[in-house]
Design an enzyme around this catalytic site. Structure first.
Site, short mmCIF file in Angstrom:
data_model
loop_
_atom_site.label_atom_id
_atom_site.label_comp_id
_atom_site.label_asym_id
_atom_site.label_seq_id
_atom_site.Cartn_x
_atom_site.Cartn_y
_atom_site.Cartn_z
N GLY A 188 0.80 -1.24 0.00
CA GLY A 188 0.00 0.00 0.00
C GLY A 188 0.82 1.28 0.00
N SER A 189 2.12 1.18 0.27
CA SER A 189 2.92 2.42 0.28
C SER A 189 3.80 2.53 -0.97
CB SER A 189 3.79 2.48 1.54
OG SER A 189 4.66 1.37 1.55
N TYR B 87 11.87 -13.35 -11.64
CA TYR B 87 10.64 -12.57 -11.40
C TYR B 87 9.48 -13.13 -12.24
CZ TYR B 87 7.59 -8.44 -11.40
OH TYR B 87 6.52 -7.57 -11.28
N LYS C 186 18.85 10.68 -13.12
CA LYS C 186 20.12 10.93 -13.82
C LYS C 186 20.12 12.31 -14.48
CE LYS C 186 20.17 7.04 -16.18
NZ LYS C 186 20.58 5.95 -17.07
N GLY D 44 0.21 1.18 -4.88
CA GLY D 44 -0.63 1.32 -3.69
C GLY D 44 -0.99 2.78 -3.45
N THR E 54 1.23 -2.48 -17.97
CA THR E 54 2.48 -2.24 -18.72
C THR E 54 3.39 -1.37 -17.85
OG1 THR E 54 1.31 -0.44 -19.80
CG2 THR E 54 1.47 -2.50 -21.02
P1 GDP Z 1 11.60 -3.23 -18.44
O1 GDP Z 1 10.58 -2.43 -19.17
O2 GDP Z 1 11.01 -4.31 -17.62
O3 GDP Z 1 12.70 -3.74 -19.37
O4 GDP Z 1 12.33 -2.34 -17.35
P2 GDP Z 1 12.82 -0.82 -17.27
O5 GDP Z 1 11.71 0.06 -16.84
O6 GDP Z 1 14.03 -0.90 -16.39
O7 GDP Z 1 13.23 -0.35 -18.74
C1 GDP Z 1 14.38 -0.85 -19.31
C2 GDP Z 1 14.67 -0.20 -20.67
O8 GDP Z 1 15.03 1.18 -20.49
C3 GDP Z 1 15.87 -0.87 -21.30
O9 GDP Z 1 15.77 -0.78 -22.72
C4 GDP Z 1 17.02 -0.02 -20.78
O10 GDP Z 1 18.19 -0.14 -21.60
C5 GDP Z 1 16.40 1.37 -20.87
N1 GDP Z 1 16.98 2.38 -19.99
C6 GDP Z 1 17.57 3.54 -20.39
N2 GDP Z 1 18.02 4.25 -19.35
C7 GDP Z 1 17.64 3.55 -18.23
C8 GDP Z 1 17.79 3.82 -16.83
O11 GDP Z 1 18.33 4.82 -16.40
N3 GDP Z 1 17.25 2.89 -15.99
C9 GDP Z 1 16.63 1.76 -16.43
N4 GDP Z 1 16.10 0.89 -15.54
N5 GDP Z 1 16.49 1.47 -17.75
C10 GDP Z 1 16.99 2.37 -18.64
#
Ligand code: GDP
Length: 288
Positions: free
Chosen positions: A15-16, A143, A194, A20, A171
């Site tokens: 829930g947090s 997962y 970032k 949630g 999604t």
């Molecule tokens: P996914 O949708 O389950 O694959 O998970 P993410 O939300 O981590 O998205 C991953 C996609 O975003 C991959 O194509 C990564 O290469 C790209 N990506 C680009 N910059 C980042 C970043 O700063 N963090 C993450 N998690 N993914 C990034």
């Protein structure tokens, strides 16, 4: 929602977290949801990996309905490095919550899956019937298999005990209360973090991977409203995808550029192609 002795108690695990808090925002802003008592649990209320602790929560709250969102979750990079923990912790939590829902005669349980659990090699768009049609992407198999078991268990509980358990398949999600950890978080909060560091003079803004993968992003508060809709109005054991339409899929590059423009960042942008792209796409149909 149907009632037991006139009292509807809807308990939300996780829930947090991002989802949630989104459900909480929906419940707080909607007069229609006031017919139920809503209980939002966080990890401080007890460890769902532990059977006794889970039973103690059910004993105390006595929910008539449960939305099970608690999970060990993370972005691509966390999934690749902690497959054992992603598998085990999710299996334990899901098993404990489901079994307690059976024992405590919960009238409806809605659990949460994800489009990243679908087969890696598939046809597009993905739909609800394809979940078990082949192995998931190697990057998140711990997962993915744990989450797929929710769907299997839902049908087993329905068949053997007549339980009304179902699942939703969102999604990619973004919104307030997300995990902004650069190493462990999902792409949008990671990019925002970032970009903020780059804006403050901490070097170039780095987009991981090639930027070409495609994703469908849903705003968390829209998802919150949809999950509650499922709890009230969706009566099948089979999963239902909750997503923006296929036409609204965007590339990681476009998503990153939206972050750049939203945060008014004007410095250099680079692609770090030493980092993984993960799945190229997982385009999902929201037809159902
Ligand atoms: P996914 O949708 O389950 O694959 O998970 P993410 O939300 O981590 O998205 C991953 C996609 O975003 C991959 O194509 C990564 O290469 C790209 N990506 C680009 N910059 C980042 C970043 O700063 N963090 C993450 N998690 N993914 C990034």
């Amino acid at each position: 929602m149907s009632e037991t002795n006139g009292k509807v108690v809807c308990m939300v695990t996780g829930g947090s977290g991002l989802y949630g808090m989104a459900i909480r925002a929906h419940v707080d802003s909607s007069a229609e949801e006031k017919d139920a008592t809503w209980v939002f649990l966080s990890s401080k209320d007890g460890d769902l990996r532990d059977r006794k602790a889970t039973e103690a929560i059910f004993e105390r709250v006595r929910p008539t309905h449960v939305i099970h969102l608690a999970a060990m979750v993370g972005g691509l990079f966390a999934n690749m490095s902690k497959k054992v923990e992603f598998y085990r912790e999710n299996m334990l939590m899901n098993d404990n919550v489901m079994e307690c829902c059976r024992i405590y005669k919960v009238q409806k349980l809605v659990s949460c899956l994800s489009t990243c659990i679908f087969p890696d090699k598939t046809t597009y768009p993905i739909d609800e019937e394809m979940i078990h049609n082949g192995p998931p992407h190697k990057s998140n198999e711990g997962y993915a298999y744990a989450k797929r078991m929710i769907d299997v268990q839902n049908r087993c509980y329905a068949e053997e005990y007549g339980c009304k358990f179902t699942s939703v398949v969102p999604t990619n999600i973004f919104g307030p209360h997300d995990n902004f950890s650069i190493e462990d978080g999902h792409v949008l909060p990671g990019l925002m973090h970032k970009c903020l560091i780059a804006k403050r003079g901490g070097g170039d803004f780095s987009i991981w991977g090639s930027g070409t993968p495609l994703r469908q992003f849903i705003f968390s508060e829209d998802l919150g409203a949809l999950i509650v809709w499922v709890m009230r109005n969706y009566h099948s054991v089979e999963p239902i995808i909750l997503s923006v339409p296929e036409e609204d899929e965007v590339s990681i590059k476009d998503a990153a550029m939206a972050v750049v423009s939203g945060m008014k960042y004007t410095g250099p942008v680079k692609f770090d192609t030493s980092k993984s792209d993960g799945q190229f796409k997982k385009t999902a149909s929201n037809a159902k």
